[in-house]
Write an enzyme that holds these catalytic residues in place. Structure first.
Site, PDB file in Angstrom:
ATOM      1  N   ILE A  44       0.846  -1.189   0.000  1.00 27.37           N
ATOM      2  CA  ILE A  44       0.000   0.000   0.000  1.00 27.37           C
ATOM      3  C   ILE A  44       0.883   1.242   0.000  1.00 27.37           C
ATOM      4  CG2 ILE A  44      -0.231  -0.152   2.523  1.00 27.37           C
ATOM      5  CD1 ILE A  44      -3.042   1.163   2.177  1.00 27.37           C
ATOM      6  N   CYS A  45       0.379   2.276  -0.634  1.00 28.69           N
ATOM      7  CA  CYS A  45       1.026   3.589  -0.665  1.00 28.69           C
ATOM      8  C   CYS A  45       2.437   3.478  -1.249  1.00 28.69           C
ATOM      9  CB  CYS A  45       1.004   4.197   0.740  1.00 28.69           C
ATOM     10  SG  CYS A  45       1.376   5.962   0.787  1.00 28.69           S
ATOM     11  N   ASP A  46       3.432   3.978  -0.573  1.00 32.10           N
ATOM     12  CA  ASP A  46       4.780   4.020  -1.124  1.00 32.10           C
ATOM     13  C   ASP A  46       5.411   2.639  -1.281  1.00 32.10           C
ATOM     14  OD1 ASP A  46       6.071   6.175  -2.218  1.00 32.10           O
ATOM     15  OD2 ASP A  46       7.529   6.339  -0.593  1.00 32.10           O
ATOM     16  N   CYS A  79       3.990   0.307  -2.821  1.00 27.16           N
ATOM     17  CA  CYS A  79       3.676  -0.046  -4.216  1.00 27.16           C
ATOM     18  C   CYS A  79       4.776   0.454  -5.146  1.00 27.16           C
ATOM     19  CB  CYS A  79       2.346   0.551  -4.646  1.00 27.16           C
ATOM     20  SG  CYS A  79       0.915  -0.129  -3.815  1.00 27.16           S
ATOM     21  N   ALA A 101      -2.659  -0.849  -3.307  1.00 27.82           N
ATOM     22  CA  ALA A 101      -3.606   0.221  -2.984  1.00 27.82           C
ATOM     23  C   ALA A 101      -2.856   1.536  -2.864  1.00 27.82           C
ATOM     24  CB  ALA A 101      -4.324  -0.085  -1.670  1.00 27.82           C
TER      25      ALA A 101
END
Length: 196
Positions: free
Chosen positions: A101-103, A105, A153
């Site tokens: 999720i977030c960074d 990814c 995400a």
């Protein structure tokens, strides 16, 4: 007992871990255990200032687990984060649930982990800067995407990410997972919770 490993680095996003782990404990019927992994066994401090003593470092992480979830935060751009690559590659090789999720990814993109699945992240242009990333056609403009055992995400999709992880691991029935998600997304007065 199924084991979910959560990778947390310095300045990890507390809320991203909290929703998934608490839902696993509430809905999982005692069939799951949540464990944390970091680069060392030293305390790791979250964005909110919460100190967590990881269960495992990279030398002691078990080879038998059911999911590897990379929690977002402020350190996935650091060179040290590349130490997680072997663990992510192992997870892909074993065809286990792998989430970011977030960074985190962006980190997946930098190691080529998104090339075999539809995915999302905070910013497609950020992914395109990495030579290891070759799957622009697989990018989906959604809060969270689950495909081919890989869940991604963006940073505003904490609940959607948790929902996709819960579904991928069959933590509870679809109805229970939907009820949990609706309760937290819509609020106490607008959601209808199924019986647990």
């Amino acid at each position: 007992m199924k084991t979910i490993l959560y990778v947390i680095l310095e300045q990890w996003a507390d809320w991203e871990l909290a929703y998934i782990s608490s839902a696993v404990n509430m809905l999982g019927g005692g069939n799951f255990e949540n464990k944390t992994v970091s680069l060392t066994k030293d305390f790791v401090t979250s964005i909110g200032g919460v100190k967590c003593l990881p269960d495992y470092d990279l030398q002691s992480v078990p080879s038998d687990y059911d999911a590897l979830i990379l929690i977002g935060g402020m350190s996935w751009h650091n060179e040290n984060a590349m130490q997680i690559k072997a663990l992510a590659d192992d997870c892909i090789g074993k065809n286990k649930v792998l989430g970011a999720i977030c960074d985190a990814c962006r980190f997946f993109g930098s190691i080529g982990a998104l090339n075999g699945a539809k995915h999302t992240t905070n910013d497609l242009n950020e992914l395109k800067q990495y030579s290891a990333y070759t799957n622009e056609q697989g990018f989906v403009h959604k809060q969270a995407v689950s495909d081919n055992m890989i869940i991604t995400a963006n940073g505003t999709a904490t609940l959607e990410f948790a929902r996709e992880v819960l579904k991928a691991l069959s933590v509870a029935s679809d109805e229970q997972i939907k009820g949990w998600y609706d309760f937290h997304k819509l609020g106490f007065y607008n959601a209808t919770m199924p019986k647990m």
